[in-house]
Design a protein around this motif. Sequence first.
Motif, mmCIF file in Angstrom:
data_model
loop_
_atom_site.group_PDB
_atom_site.id
_atom_site.type_symbol
_atom_site.label_atom_id
_atom_site.label_comp_id
_atom_site.label_asym_id
_atom_site.label_seq_id
_atom_site.Cartn_x
_atom_site.Cartn_y
_atom_site.Cartn_z
ATOM 1 N N GLN A 16 12.255 -7.413 12.790
ATOM 2 C CA GLN A 16 12.794 -8.677 12.263
ATOM 3 C C GLN A 16 13.686 -9.363 13.298
ATOM 4 O O GLN A 16 13.673 -10.578 13.429
ATOM 5 C CB GLN A 16 13.558 -8.422 10.957
ATOM 6 C CG GLN A 16 12.594 -8.176 9.797
ATOM 7 C CD GLN A 16 13.258 -7.595 8.553
ATOM 8 O OE1 GLN A 16 14.340 -7.033 8.628
ATOM 9 N NE2 GLN A 16 12.591 -7.715 7.414
ATOM 10 N N ALA A 17 14.401 -8.570 14.076
ATOM 11 C CA ALA A 17 15.320 -9.150 15.069
ATOM 12 C C ALA A 17 14.552 -9.867 16.189
ATOM 13 O O ALA A 17 15.075 -10.779 16.812
ATOM 14 C CB ALA A 17 16.214 -8.065 15.645
ATOM 15 N N PHE A 18 13.305 -9.470 16.424
ATOM 16 C CA PHE A 18 12.519 -10.130 17.475
ATOM 17 C C PHE A 18 12.093 -11.539 17.065
ATOM 18 O O PHE A 18 11.674 -12.327 17.909
ATOM 19 C CB PHE A 18 11.268 -9.311 17.826
ATOM 20 C CG PHE A 18 11.564 -8.032 18.563
ATOM 21 C CD1 PHE A 18 12.381 -8.031 19.691
ATOM 22 C CD2 PHE A 18 11.023 -6.830 18.136
ATOM 23 C CE1 PHE A 18 12.643 -6.841 20.376
ATOM 24 C CE2 PHE A 18 11.283 -5.641 18.813
ATOM 25 C CZ PHE A 18 12.096 -5.647 19.936
ATOM 26 N N CYS A 30 0.816 -1.224 0.000
ATOM 27 C CA CYS A 30 0.000 0.000 0.000
ATOM 28 C C CYS A 30 0.847 1.270 0.000
ATOM 29 O O CYS A 30 0.305 2.362 0.072
ATOM 30 C CB CYS A 30 -0.999 -0.005 1.154
ATOM 31 S SG CYS A 30 -0.241 0.147 2.760
ATOM 32 N N GLY A 31 2.156 1.122 -0.091
ATOM 33 C CA GLY A 31 2.999 2.306 -0.246
ATOM 34 C C GLY A 31 3.262 3.037 1.057
ATOM 35 O O GLY A 31 3.565 4.220 1.041
ATOM 36 N N ALA A 32 3.139 2.334 2.192
ATOM 37 C CA ALA A 32 3.491 2.970 3.469
ATOM 38 C C ALA A 32 4.896 2.500 3.823
ATOM 39 O O ALA A 32 5.204 1.317 3.705
ATOM 40 C CB ALA A 32 2.513 2.560 4.561
ATOM 41 N N GLU A 33 5.738 3.429 4.256
ATOM 42 C CA GLU A 33 7.117 3.039 4.555
ATOM 43 C C GLU A 33 7.273 2.652 6.018
ATOM 44 O O GLU A 33 6.859 3.397 6.911
ATOM 45 C CB GLU A 33 8.072 4.201 4.240
ATOM 46 C CG GLU A 33 9.505 3.741 4.301
ATOM 47 C CD GLU A 33 10.490 4.894 4.407
ATOM 48 O OE1 GLU A 33 11.574 4.764 3.819
ATOM 49 O OE2 GLU A 33 10.184 5.898 5.062
ATOM 50 N N VAL A 34 7.847 1.467 6.236
ATOM 51 C CA VAL A 34 8.254 1.115 7.596
ATOM 52 C C VAL A 34 9.733 1.488 7.686
ATOM 53 O O VAL A 34 10.569 0.890 6.996
ATOM 54 C CB VAL A 34 8.054 -0.389 7.873
ATOM 55 C CG1 VAL A 34 8.471 -0.724 9.303
ATOM 56 C CG2 VAL A 34 6.596 -0.792 7.636
ATOM 57 N N PRO A 35 10.076 2.497 8.504
ATOM 58 C CA PRO A 35 11.471 2.935 8.550
ATOM 59 C C PRO A 35 12.406 1.775 8.891
ATOM 60 O O PRO A 35 12.030 0.853 9.619
ATOM 61 C CB PRO A 35 11.475 3.996 9.658
ATOM 62 C CG PRO A 35 10.060 4.465 9.737
ATOM 63 C CD PRO A 35 9.208 3.286 9.383
ATOM 64 N N ARG A 36 13.622 1.894 8.360
ATOM 65 C CA ARG A 36 14.620 0.831 8.493
ATOM 66 C C ARG A 36 14.803 0.386 9.935
ATOM 67 O O ARG A 36 14.835 -0.789 10.245
ATOM 68 C CB ARG A 36 15.941 1.360 7.910
ATOM 69 C CG ARG A 36 17.124 0.462 8.045
ATOM 70 C CD ARG A 36 18.354 1.183 7.480
ATOM 71 N NE ARG A 36 19.579 0.674 8.073
ATOM 72 C CZ ARG A 36 20.212 -0.412 7.630
ATOM 73 N NH1 ARG A 36 19.749 -1.073 6.604
ATOM 74 N NH2 ARG A 36 21.312 -0.828 8.219
ATOM 75 N N TRP A 37 14.878 1.363 10.857
ATOM 76 C CA TRP A 37 15.147 0.984 12.258
ATOM 77 C C TRP A 37 13.982 0.184 12.833
ATOM 78 O O TRP A 37 14.189 -0.737 13.617
ATOM 79 C CB TRP A 37 15.475 2.224 13.100
ATOM 80 C CG TRP A 37 14.330 3.191 13.294
ATOM 81 C CD1 TRP A 37 13.950 4.188 12.452
ATOM 82 C CD2 TRP A 37 13.422 3.243 14.392
ATOM 83 N NE1 TRP A 37 12.853 4.852 12.940
ATOM 84 C CE2 TRP A 37 12.516 4.305 14.140
ATOM 85 C CE3 TRP A 37 13.273 2.503 15.582
ATOM 86 C CZ2 TRP A 37 11.484 4.634 15.020
ATOM 87 C CZ3 TRP A 37 12.245 2.845 16.454
ATOM 88 C CH2 TRP A 37 11.363 3.889 16.175
ATOM 89 N N ILE A 38 12.758 0.494 12.417
ATOM 90 C CA ILE A 38 11.605 -0.265 12.933
ATOM 91 C C ILE A 38 11.618 -1.663 12.308
ATOM 92 O O ILE A 38 11.440 -2.678 12.986
ATOM 93 C CB ILE A 38 10.277 0.465 12.615
ATOM 94 C CG1 ILE A 38 10.218 1.805 13.332
ATOM 95 C CG2 ILE A 38 9.084 -0.420 12.989
ATOM 96 C CD1 ILE A 38 8.936 2.588 13.119
ATOM 97 N N ARG A 39 11.851 -1.709 11.006
ATOM 98 C CA ARG A 39 11.853 -2.998 10.304
ATOM 99 C C ARG A 39 12.919 -3.928 10.896
ATOM 100 O O ARG A 39 12.649 -5.086 11.212
ATOM 101 C CB ARG A 39 12.114 -2.747 8.814
ATOM 102 C CG ARG A 39 12.079 -3.990 7.952
ATOM 103 C CD ARG A 39 11.973 -3.638 6.475
ATOM 104 N NE ARG A 39 12.787 -2.501 6.068
ATOM 105 C CZ ARG A 39 14.070 -2.566 5.714
ATOM 106 N NH1 ARG A 39 14.697 -3.723 5.720
ATOM 107 N NH2 ARG A 39 14.726 -1.478 5.353
ATOM 108 N N LEU A 40 14.124 -3.396 11.074
ATOM 109 C CA LEU A 40 15.212 -4.238 11.587
ATOM 110 C C LEU A 40 14.926 -4.712 13.006
ATOM 111 O O LEU A 40 15.165 -5.869 13.354
ATOM 112 C CB LEU A 40 16.548 -3.477 11.531
ATOM 113 C CG LEU A 40 17.081 -3.226 10.124
ATOM 114 C CD1 LEU A 40 18.382 -2.440 10.165
ATOM 115 C CD2 LEU A 40 17.288 -4.548 9.369
#
Length: 279
Positions: free
Chosen positions: A227-229, A214-224
Amino acid sequence: MSLSMALPVSFEFFPPKTPEGADKLRAVRQQLYVRRPQFCSVTYGAGGSTQAGTFNTVREILAEGVSAASHFSCIGATRASVREQLAELKAMGVTRLVALRGDLPSGYGLGGEFQYASDLVAFIRTETGRDFHIEVAAYPEVHPQAKSPEADLQAFATKVRAGADSAITQYFFNSDAYFRFVDDAHKLGADVPVVPGIMPITGASQLLRFSDACGAEVPRWIRLRLQAFGDDAASIRAFGLDVVTDLCDQLRNAGVPGLHFYTMNQSAVTLEICERLGL
Ligand code: FAD
């Protein structure tokens, strides 16, 4: 009255597919009503695929004494079919619509007599005057099919000129994108209230997949961090609550006209965010 007391909230649901889902949603709504929403909205599958489910859920919300907004998408629709559904919504006592173009699943021809949401807004105004408060969608991080950010802003301004009263945004985690969008829209004369759409974070993989689409950005720090969890649902939940509550707090302090929660038919996380914010 404090700012937090005055900030209106609204909750969005999708129409349940099964009787069990409908029962669960009834319970979820009762839990959320404690927060006294300004209205609750119900999504509408493009091409009218969920029309019965959407209208039934809207009826239930109205019968529960809460203001209900029906989403309404026009892709593939004809003027006659829209006219008929507007009459039905009016007869149900609906006074608020979220007017959308919608997306047809790939493989469907476009067809229909409406090309853009602005065509639907103009048609609703012509047909029904001021009977409905019309909300439209806004994309602070730019709609994925837009020719350019400027063209997308112009498209938003066209919806406002066509008669939209207010807007709800696609969700975002970068508040700067929202503030700039609102400023730029104002410069084009599109100065209706733009309510931020808030997506509570309840899981990682679904959020990341959905955001891409849908074109919403998940900022890199949130994504990482998410994913780390890995499979650690409790940590994802705790982190998500902190991130989204901070975002809401920042938006509230900047004086946004309300907060619209994409509840995903769940109450717990949305309720906890509201509670932390003192809403
Ligand atoms: P439009 O405003 O028509 O825009 C669609 C695209 O066309 C954009 O790229 C825009 O830049 C471009 N455009 C618009 N006008 C012009 C023009 N005159 N010339 C050239 N380009 C133009 N989907 C559902 O199916 N059901 C729902 O219930 C639903 N609810 C939603 C609620 C919210 C708050 C939001 C933000 C989205 C929702 N969606 C829903 C998703 C939405 O249907 C899709 O994002 C869809 O792709 C665009 O719909 P729109 O109303 O924003 O379209």
